[in-house]
Motif scaffolding. Structure first.
Motif, short mmCIF file in Angstrom:
data_model
loop_
_atom_site.label_atom_id
_atom_site.label_comp_id
_atom_site.label_asym_id
_atom_site.label_seq_id
_atom_site.Cartn_x
_atom_site.Cartn_y
_atom_site.Cartn_z
N ARG A 259 0.82 -1.21 0.00
CA ARG A 259 0.00 0.00 0.00
C ARG A 259 0.86 1.27 0.00
O ARG A 259 0.56 2.25 -0.70
CB ARG A 259 -0.93 0.00 1.21
CG ARG A 259 -2.03 -1.05 1.13
CD ARG A 259 -2.87 -1.07 2.37
NE ARG A 259 -2.04 -1.47 3.52
CZ ARG A 259 -2.50 -1.47 4.79
NH1 ARG A 259 -3.74 -1.09 5.02
NH2 ARG A 259 -1.72 -1.85 5.78
N ALA A 260 1.96 1.31 0.77
CA ALA A 260 2.81 2.50 0.82
C ALA A 260 3.46 2.78 -0.53
O ALA A 260 3.54 3.93 -1.01
CB ALA A 260 3.88 2.33 1.90
N LEU A 261 3.92 1.68 -1.19
CA LEU A 261 4.54 1.83 -2.52
C LEU A 261 3.52 2.34 -3.52
O LEU A 261 3.80 3.23 -4.34
CB LEU A 261 5.14 0.50 -2.97
CG LEU A 261 5.77 0.48 -4.36
CD1 LEU A 261 6.92 1.49 -4.45
CD2 LEU A 261 6.28 -0.92 -4.69
N GLU A 262 2.30 1.80 -3.46
CA GLU A 262 1.25 2.22 -4.39
C GLU A 262 0.88 3.68 -4.15
O GLU A 262 0.63 4.45 -5.10
CB GLU A 262 0.03 1.32 -4.22
CG GLU A 262 0.26 -0.10 -4.73
CD GLU A 262 -0.88 -1.02 -4.38
OE1 GLU A 262 -1.82 -0.56 -3.69
OE2 GLU A 262 -0.85 -2.19 -4.77
N ALA A 263 0.90 4.13 -2.88
CA ALA A 263 0.59 5.53 -2.58
C ALA A 263 1.68 6.46 -3.13
O ALA A 263 1.41 7.55 -3.67
CB ALA A 263 0.44 5.72 -1.08
N GLU A 264 2.95 6.01 -3.00
CA GLU A 264 4.05 6.82 -3.52
C GLU A 264 3.99 6.95 -5.03
O GLU A 264 4.19 8.04 -5.60
CB GLU A 264 5.38 6.19 -3.09
CG GLU A 264 6.60 7.00 -3.52
CD GLU A 264 7.89 6.37 -3.06
OE1 GLU A 264 8.94 6.76 -3.58
OE2 GLU A 264 7.86 5.47 -2.19
N LEU A 265 3.68 5.82 -5.68
CA LEU A 265 3.57 5.86 -7.15
C LEU A 265 2.40 6.73 -7.58
O LEU A 265 2.47 7.47 -8.57
CB LEU A 265 3.41 4.44 -7.69
CG LEU A 265 4.64 3.53 -7.56
CD1 LEU A 265 4.29 2.11 -7.97
CD2 LEU A 265 5.79 4.06 -8.41
N ALA A 266 1.33 6.67 -6.84
CA ALA A 266 0.16 7.49 -7.19
C ALA A 266 0.47 8.98 -7.03
O ALA A 266 0.00 9.82 -7.80
CB ALA A 266 -1.02 7.10 -6.31
#
Length: 740
Positions: free
Chosen positions: A729-736
């Motif tokens: 989830r943290a990686l996906e938030a950063e990419l977003a």
């Protein structure tokens, strides 16, 4: 007060409730059939503790699977166990034909005239032929014939040969009230099966028939029971082959004056002898032999078995005479129940505690230990402490022996003496499946439990055979109309593959019924009595008694406990279990092998108790295929059946149907709150329909009121599936955030 409005008055009328309360029924009343040390044979007896079981049925024996099961039942939470002791029966349709014998002995009294006594050497039952006789001369009188007669039940084909049979056709029949037998006709057994001869049909029947035989005369086939006498029965119940053979399908009974000529019981011989020969008494002598004595005493009393007496009775042919003075049998003492246990009993006579010369004390000794004392007994029938009245009292009398006054003249008091009982026999020779299954006509085996209306669980501890298992399922589903649930033991020494073969092929239990469940493997418990079972610390025992106790404990744990699956590490804990017969039960891959075949494993694991790891019935495609589900529905059905009795014979009106609907709904609402259904919303949990669409005028005119009830029962969580993945989830938030 009269309710008629004739004069001015105040009249009180109690109105009928619009909603009736439905009483709940017991759910864990168990019935067990098996072998015991002692106790009544073929009679269901309620035990509410293991101590009560031991008082009535004795302790452990090498054959005591039932005693071990009872111990496990009460240890795990059971409280009501109906016990049925079984032994070998010459004919299960005749409860008197059991082969167990009472140990006997006689207390003697002296200084009086004695009767003439004729004592045989052959113990009952007696194997006789039709027309065999016992010829007696008593007190110098003429010879009197006592004839024993019996003919077998016989049924014949409707016409003479040939019979147009086909390959694979079957004939279904019952012999002597036993289980239904199926005889399959194969083309290879006939020269031309479409024109079968009587001899060929008889040969095929005799190759498969148990307990009967087929004969031919004039091209007609006759089927007969091997039993000759009034207990002989034969019935062709159907089958595709009977269209060609034409046997009548009504039950046919044998005839005679005894139940079975090949096993004439002492009680039958006694009745026939005393009815035919005046002035004599027939009874069981030591070891179960026939003993005949004269009522008259003194030198004029004589008795002789004359020429023509059947050798099977073992009676001497010499003249027996009484004496003017001597010792005579004053009191017959025998085991309270048939069985070898009483061979360990001695009866001791002492002078009376109160010093009276007309009284005496009687003591019962078992294995050298004084068990019971009956002081100040009398031989006078009118006395308050008459020996038969005191010792034979059902509530306060002896649990080991019973006595019979021989009614000697002048009622002499027995002398000081000690007598050992002998001749007791447990009746286990030729013990077989039919002795456990029993007969509905004779109320033996399983059918001894017919009288127990509240019965809800059935077990036959340790006798795990195909015939017994299938009979248990049939008894629960058919004979008890689906109101009883069977707990089945595995046979001994079963690996995972072996138990699967047994369930799927040998006994064909898979898919047979949802009114039973099978558990595997057998379990290890602490050796309760090394003097009986040897020096081993642990015993391997059948698990059904323990499983029934778990059921009872789960039912009683909370309101609605019947709806909780008796399985898992909490509800399915096995108290008193130290291990399992095979360690395969501990291996998941072995449990993966058995559980799809609806075999419930018993197992454990690191940090876990020993527990039941399955809650399936034997039938997966039934209405209610899980143990708690099926048993819960049985409870609801039994409660409704009992609670709706008020509606019978009332006028079938809209008001009555509404009252029935409200009564059922109120009961189901209470069960819903106890966790019976998948939802706590009534509309999703159940429905009750007594509408006009069901109760049409045709239905009402037929005297019926139909209510349809639907139940959304619970299903157990057999498999817990955890889906585990990387937390991104943290990686996906950063990419977003970067717009990637």
């Amino acid at each position: 007060m009269s309710g008629q409005l004739l004069s001015s008055k105040v009249v009180i009328i109690e109105e009928e409730p619009t909603i009736r309360g439905i009483p709940t029924v017991p759910t864990s009343v168990a019935g067990a059939v098996g072998l015991t040390e002692r106790g009544p044979i073929g009679q269901a007896t309620l035990c509410s503790s293991f101590e009560e079981y031991q008082t009535r049925f004795g302790g452990f024996t090498p054959d005591s699977d039932l005693a071990l099961a009872a111990m496990g039942f009460f240890e795990n939470g059971g409280s009501q166990l109906w016990v049925v002791r079984t032994v070998h029966y010459a004919n299960t349709a005749d409860p008197a034909s059991h082969t167990a014998l009472r140990a006997t002995g006689f207390l003697v009294a002296g200084n009086g005239p004695t009767p003439a006594v004729l004592t045989g050497v052959t113990p009952a039952p007696f194997a006789l032929q039709d027309g065999d006789r016992l010829v007696l001369s008593a007190n110098g009188g003429a010879d009197v014939d006592v004839a024993f007669n019996g003919t077998p039940a016989t049924v014949s084909t409707g016409a003479a040969e040939p019979y147009p049979l086909s390959d694979g056709q079957m004939l279904l029949l019952r012999v002597d009230g036993g289980p239904e037998q199926a005889v399959t006709f194969r083309a290879t057994d006939f020269a031309d099966i479409t024109n079968a001869t009587a001899a060929e049909v008889a040969a095929a029947l005799n190759a498969a028939l148990v307990g009967g035989r087929a004969t031919t005369t004039g091209g007609i086939v006759h089927l007969a029971s091997d039993t000759a006498g009034t207990s002989s029965r034969i019935q062709v119940t159907g089958g595709t082959a009977n269209t060609a053979l034409g046997f009548a399908t009504t039950a046919v009974q044998g005839s005679g004056n005894v139940a079975s000529l090949r096993a004439v019981q002492l009680v039958e011989a006694k009745a026939l002898i005393e009815a035919a020969v005046a002035g004599v008494v027939a009874e069981a002598g030591p070891g179960g032999v026939l003993q005949v004595r004269t009522i008259a005493t003194g030198t004029s009393a004589t008795l002789q078995a004359r020429v023509g007496t059947a050798a099977a009775f073992g009676l001497p042919s010499t003249l027996q005479a009484g004496s003017a003075s001597g010792t005579a049998n004053a009191i017959r003492v025998e085991g309270k129940d048939p069985g070898a246990y009483a061979n360990r009993i001695e009866v001791e006579v002492r002078t009376a505690t109160d010093g009276s010369p007309s009284a005496f004390d009687l003591l019962v000794v078992e294995d050298g230990v004084y068990r019971e004392t009956f002081p100040n007994l009398s031989m006078e029938p009118d006395a308050p402490r008459y020996i038969e009245r005191i010792v034979n009292d059902e509530r306060t009398g002896s649990i080991y022996i019973r006595v019979a006054d021989q009614r000697l003249p002048a009622t002499p008091v027995p002398t000081v003496q000690t007598v050992a009982l002998t001749g007791g026999n447990d009746g286990l020779v030729e013990l077989g499946d039919s002795d456990f299954i029993g007969s509905e006509a004779g109320k033996t085996g399983l059918h001894a439990l017919d009288q127990v209306q509240d019965l809800s669980l059935l077990l036959v501890p340790g006798h795990a055979t195909s015939a017994v298992h299938n009979a248990m399922l049939r008894y629960c589903e058919v004979d008890r109309e689906g109101m009883v649930f069977a707990i089945l033991d595995p046979p001994a020494n079963q690996s995972a593959t072996a138990i699967v073969t047994y369930v799927t092929t040998t006994a064909a239990l898979e898919g047979a019924s949802e009114y039973g469940a099978l558990y595997w493997p057998r379990v290890k418990v602490l050796n309760p009595q090394k003097s009986v079972f040897g020096a081993a610390e642990q015993l391997v025992v059948a698990p059904s008694g323990i499983i029934a106790g778990v059921y009872a404990r789960t039912d009683a744990a909370r309101p609605g406990g019947i709806y909780e699956p008796p399985a898992g590490i909490e509800s399915g804990r096995l108290f008193g279990v130290l291990g399992f017969e095979t360690d395969e039960a501990l291996q998941e891959r072995k449990r993966d092998l058995v559980y799809p075949h609806r075999i419930n494993p018993l197992t454990t694991g690191p940090g876990l108790p020993r527990y039941i790891d399955g809650s399936r019935t034997l039938k997966g495609d039934g209405n209610f295929p899980y143990v708690a589900e099926r048993r819960g529905v049985i409870f609801i059905e039994r409660s409704l059946k009992q609670g709706l009795q008020f509606a019978r014979h009332k006028n079938n009106t809209e008001g009555l149907r509404a009252q029935v609907r409200r009564t059922i709904t109120a009961f189901l609402l209470a069960q819903m709150n106890n966790g019976a259904f998948r939802s706590r919303e009534p509309a999703k949990a159940f429905f009750v329909d007594v509408s006009e669409q069901l109760n049409t005028p045709t239905v009402i005119f037929a005297g019926k009121l139909i209510a349809r009830v639907g139940l959304a029962t619970n299903k157990p969580a057999e498999f817990i599936i955890l889906r585990i993945s990387q937390d991104t989830r943290a990686l996906e938030a950063e990419l977003a955030a970067t717009g990637a």
